[in-house]
Design a protein around this motif. Structure first.
Motif, mmCIF file in Angstrom:
data_model
loop_
_atom_site.group_PDB
_atom_site.id
_atom_site.type_symbol
_atom_site.label_atom_id
_atom_site.label_comp_id
_atom_site.label_asym_id
_atom_site.label_seq_id
_atom_site.Cartn_x
_atom_site.Cartn_y
_atom_site.Cartn_z
ATOM 1 N N TRP A 1 -5.721 9.931 -5.265
ATOM 2 C CA TRP A 1 -5.434 8.500 -5.151
ATOM 3 C C TRP A 1 -4.029 8.266 -4.614
ATOM 4 O O TRP A 1 -3.824 7.426 -3.715
ATOM 5 C CB TRP A 1 -5.602 7.852 -6.528
ATOM 6 N N LEU B 1 -3.022 6.192 -1.283
ATOM 7 C CA LEU B 1 -2.196 4.995 -1.442
ATOM 8 C C LEU B 1 -0.901 5.119 -0.643
ATOM 9 O O LEU B 1 -0.475 4.173 0.034
ATOM 10 C CB LEU B 1 -1.883 4.780 -2.924
ATOM 11 N N THR C 1 -1.001 -0.630 -10.913
ATOM 12 C CA THR C 1 -0.424 -0.435 -9.581
ATOM 13 C C THR C 1 -0.985 -1.458 -8.604
ATOM 14 O O THR C 1 -0.250 -1.999 -7.760
ATOM 15 C CB THR C 1 -0.704 0.993 -9.086
ATOM 16 N N ARG C 2 -2.281 -1.741 -8.714
ATOM 17 C CA ARG C 2 -2.901 -2.753 -7.853
ATOM 18 C C ARG C 2 -2.239 -4.121 -8.057
ATOM 19 O O ARG C 2 -2.010 -4.866 -7.087
ATOM 20 C CB ARG C 2 -4.406 -2.854 -8.168
ATOM 21 N N LEU D 1 -4.426 2.642 -12.120
ATOM 22 C CA LEU D 1 -4.892 2.004 -10.889
ATOM 23 C C LEU D 1 -4.765 0.486 -10.964
ATOM 24 O O LEU D 1 -4.304 -0.156 -10.010
ATOM 25 C CB LEU D 1 -6.339 2.396 -10.597
ATOM 26 N N GLN D 2 -5.164 -0.108 -12.082
ATOM 27 C CA GLN D 2 -5.135 -1.568 -12.184
ATOM 28 C C GLN D 2 -3.702 -2.104 -12.214
ATOM 29 O O GLN D 2 -3.406 -3.133 -11.582
ATOM 30 C CB GLN D 2 -5.903 -2.035 -13.422
#
Length: 350
Positions: free
Chosen positions: A234, A238, A185-186, A182-183
């Motif tokens: 997720w 997204l 990709t963010r 997640l981090q």
């Protein structure tokens, strides 16, 4: 003489040769048959001819487009790096060991005349998470980064009941599979959105490697199954957010592949080599194949696609059967793994 049955429906008289109940049952049966036949047809067509979005869609018109590949020094990640380099993409290689990254960079640059950059990062290290993500993003900003392959992952040493799982192992799996993915990709997504403004701009791609354990709840791999199932949800959220911005997000669902994680060394009909799995995956980006009816998901490898399709075809019935089969399989794997461990301990004592 046949017996006719007359009915008044919305002011219109309808005559049937069979009772209405029989007609309705036949109609529902025919509709069900057409639905399943259509689903099977789509599945077979997807396997035979469903090529998906071509890789060229993610390349800029001028210059070199780069792909970030995490967990790239072995198994599936290594093969993604090799095949993307063969297709002319530059690489941003992410792994734990600088020496392995340097060796791979030299191999790719020599074989395919592309540029390979590298970043040392341990996805399992929570203390370095944000600093590592920043190092990758800083390098990604210096080039045209169009692809992110979220490949790195962690699983259990062997199948184990959840209440017997080492808490440290749970932390490692959640950190690697969820927090890191997640981090990272963010941090990279703004770059992908900026380069893929709809119009003449190239598309961008975020491909996350999941597992059929995230599609089918897997007893004795509960923590791992949880993380892959969470990534599934997720990814769908997204993908819906960024689809209009030219970014393609897809979640890939493999079953077993020959790799260090699976601990399988020999390929078979249902267990492909990383080379075959990645070739199938890159050749069918966005094509559902076995993941019929599930948005932004793909089960690309034909044998895995068939498993996924069969599990879903009967709804709760076939899914519950699959959970039972997986539970039994994992019990057997655990039993054999424990015996192997005992033999290794005995050998060390001798």
């Amino acid at each position: 003489m046949p017996e006719y049955h007359k009915y008044n429906i919305f002011g219109n008289e309808i005559t049937l040769e069979v009772p209405m109940s029989t007609f309705l049952l036949a109609f529902v049966g025919a509709l069900t048959l057409v639905t399943y036949a259509s689903s099977l047809g789509r599945f077979l067509f997807s396997i035979a001819a469903g090529s998906g979005v071509p890789l060229t869609s993610f390349k800029a018109a001028k210059g070199t487009t780069y792909a970030i590949v995490t967990g790239c020094t072995s198994g599936i990640g290594l093969e993604f790096a090799r095949q993307l380099a063969a297709d002319g993409f530059g690489l941003i290689l992410v792994g734990r060991r600088q020496s392995a990254l340097d060796d791979l960079a030299r191999e790719l640059e020599s074989a395919h005349k592309i540029r390979a950059l590298s970043v040392v990062a341990d996805a399992a290290d929570p203390a370095d998470l944000h600093a590592a993500v920043k190092r990758i993003a800083d390098i990604a900003r210096t080039v045209d980064t169009g692809i992110l392959i979220n490949n790195v992952g962690a699983s259990h040493e062997m199948p184990v009941a959840f209440h017997e799982t080492d808490p440290t192992e749970i932390d490692n799996i959640v950190q690697t599979n969820i927090s890191w993915t997640l981090q990272l990709t963010r941090a990279i997504m703004p770059l992908l959105v900026a380069r893929s403004t709809p119009g003449t701009a190239p598309k961008s791609l975020v491909m996350t490697i999941g597992s059929l354990s995230g599609r089918i709840p897997s007893p004795l791999l509960a923590a791992y199954s949880c993380t892959k199932g969470g990534l599934k949800t997720w990814n769908t959220a997204l993908a819906a957010e960024v689809q209009s911005k030219g970014v393609v997000c897809t979640m890939v669902f493999p079953a077993f592949v020959v790799s260090n994680m699976s601990k399988i060394r020999k390929a078979s009909l249902t267990v492909p080599t990383p080379e075959k799995f990645v070739k199938s995956t890159l050749g069918s980006i966005g094509a559902a194949r076995g993941a019929q009816g599930r948005m932004y998901e793909s089960t690309p490898y034909p044998a895995h696609a068939a498993m996924d399709y069969v599990v879903g075809i009967g709804g709760n019935v076939t899914e519950n059967i699959a959970v039972g089969v997986i539970h039994s399989m994992h019990k057997d794997i655990r039993k054999r793994a424990l015996k192997k461990k005992q033999r290794e301990l005995a050998a060390k004592k001798e």
